[in-house]
Design a protein around this motif. Structure first.
Motif, short mmCIF file in Angstrom:
data_model
loop_
_atom_site.label_atom_id
_atom_site.label_comp_id
_atom_site.label_asym_id
_atom_site.label_seq_id
_atom_site.Cartn_x
_atom_site.Cartn_y
_atom_site.Cartn_z
N ALA A 1 54.28 14.41 74.70
CA ALA A 1 54.89 14.50 73.37
C ALA A 1 54.25 15.60 72.53
CB ALA A 1 54.79 13.16 72.66
N ALA A 2 52.93 15.70 72.59
CA ALA A 2 52.23 16.74 71.83
C ALA A 2 52.58 18.13 72.34
CB ALA A 2 50.72 16.51 71.89
N GLN A 3 52.68 18.26 73.66
CA GLN A 3 53.04 19.55 74.23
C GLN A 3 54.49 19.92 73.91
OE1 GLN A 3 52.05 18.55 78.26
NE2 GLN A 3 49.92 19.22 78.07
N GLY A 4 55.37 18.91 73.91
CA GLY A 4 56.75 19.16 73.53
C GLY A 4 56.86 19.65 72.11
N ARG A 5 56.09 19.04 71.21
CA ARG A 5 56.08 19.50 69.82
C ARG A 5 55.53 20.93 69.73
NH1 ARG A 5 55.63 16.75 64.97
NH2 ARG A 5 57.15 15.32 65.93
N MET A 6 54.53 21.23 70.54
CA MET A 6 53.99 22.59 70.54
C MET A 6 55.07 23.60 70.94
SD MET A 6 50.91 24.19 72.86
CE MET A 6 51.96 24.16 74.33
N LEU A 7 55.85 23.28 71.96
CA LEU A 7 56.92 24.18 72.38
C LEU A 7 57.92 24.38 71.24
CD1 LEU A 7 57.62 22.91 76.01
CD2 LEU A 7 56.47 25.04 75.34
N ALA A 8 58.26 23.29 70.55
CA ALA A 8 59.18 23.40 69.42
C ALA A 8 58.59 24.29 68.33
CB ALA A 8 59.49 22.01 68.87
N LEU A 9 57.30 24.16 68.10
CA LEU A 9 56.65 25.01 67.10
C LEU A 9 56.63 26.47 67.52
CD1 LEU A 9 53.70 22.69 66.03
CD2 LEU A 9 55.72 23.28 64.69
N PHE A 10 56.47 26.73 68.82
CA PHE A 10 56.55 28.12 69.30
C PHE A 10 57.91 28.71 68.96
CE2 PHE A 10 53.30 27.59 73.02
CZ PHE A 10 52.27 27.72 72.11
#
Length: 223
Positions: free
Chosen positions: A48-57
């Protein structure tokens, strides 16, 4: 670094805490994971945290066209698609037709089907059929083919394109220059290519958490 800091149970507990405090819990994405598990897909989605990171990218770069190499059940694809501006699109490539069908249903469940162009086939066969440039490229597929994915990521980029390679640390095995593991060798090849190409500025970050000890490489294409 102490044993406690690297204990997988502690890392997973921290991920759980971060999920709560940063409001990462998402019923739609939870349903995606449940559908993937029910279909027998391997549990190798980003966290979930990595998915949010991708969205932030996507948000930080202002990306409108995103290329993803390796769809699986579409968890990361949905994270990328949600962050797109109006009219934005993710082109995602999945080799396994059965996985792609699960992903397609997940895209519809998430209300993201109109933002996602799912292509089925071996990525190195599909990539030559695509038209660039893309603003962000996320590579999360079979590691031995990383050199080919790197080549196409550059071909389909423009100055300013962000390129992300996932799973490059391999529980620390990436530093074993004598490794015979094709996955480790693929990660090493990607890092060498990112580090030595004159048009790229790159770094790599180690990560721990529910996905274990791994990390990602990040690069930006120059002129």
């Amino acid at each position: 670094m102490s044993h406690v800091e690297t204990d997988p149970a502690v890392s997973a507990k921290v991920d759980s805490y971060l999920g709560e405090v940063l409001n990462l819990t998402d019923p739609v994405l939870d349903a995606v994971l449940a559908a993937n598990a029910a279909a027998g897909l391997p549990p190798i989605d980003v966290s979930a945290a990595q998915g949010r990171m991708l969205a932030l990218f996507v948000a930080m770069t202002g990306a409108k066209r995103v290329l993803e190499i390796g769809t699986l059940g579409g968890y990361s694809t949905i994270c990328l698609a949600r962050a797109l501006p109006a009219g934005g699109r993710v082109v995602t490539i999945e080799r396994e037709a059965a996985h792609a069908e699960v992903a397609r249903r997940n895209f519809e469940r998430a209300g993201m089907a109109d933002r996602i162009d799912l292509r089925i086939g071996a990525a190195l066969d599909v990539l030559p059929t695509l038209e660039g440039p893309f603003d962000l490229v996320f590579v999360d597929a079979d590691k031995p083919n990383n050199p080919g994915y790197f080549d196409w990521a550059l071909r389909l980029s423009r100055p300013g394109t962000t390129i992300v390679f996932d799973n490059v640390i391999r529980s620390g095995a990436v530093a074993d220059t004598g490794s015979a593991d094709p996955n480790v060798q693929g990660s090493q090849a990607a890092l060498r290519l990112l580090g030595n190409h004159p048009r790229l500025r790159a770094t790599a970050i180690q990560t721990v958490g529910v996905k274990g000890w791994d990390g990602f490489a990040l690069a930006v294409v120059g002129e």
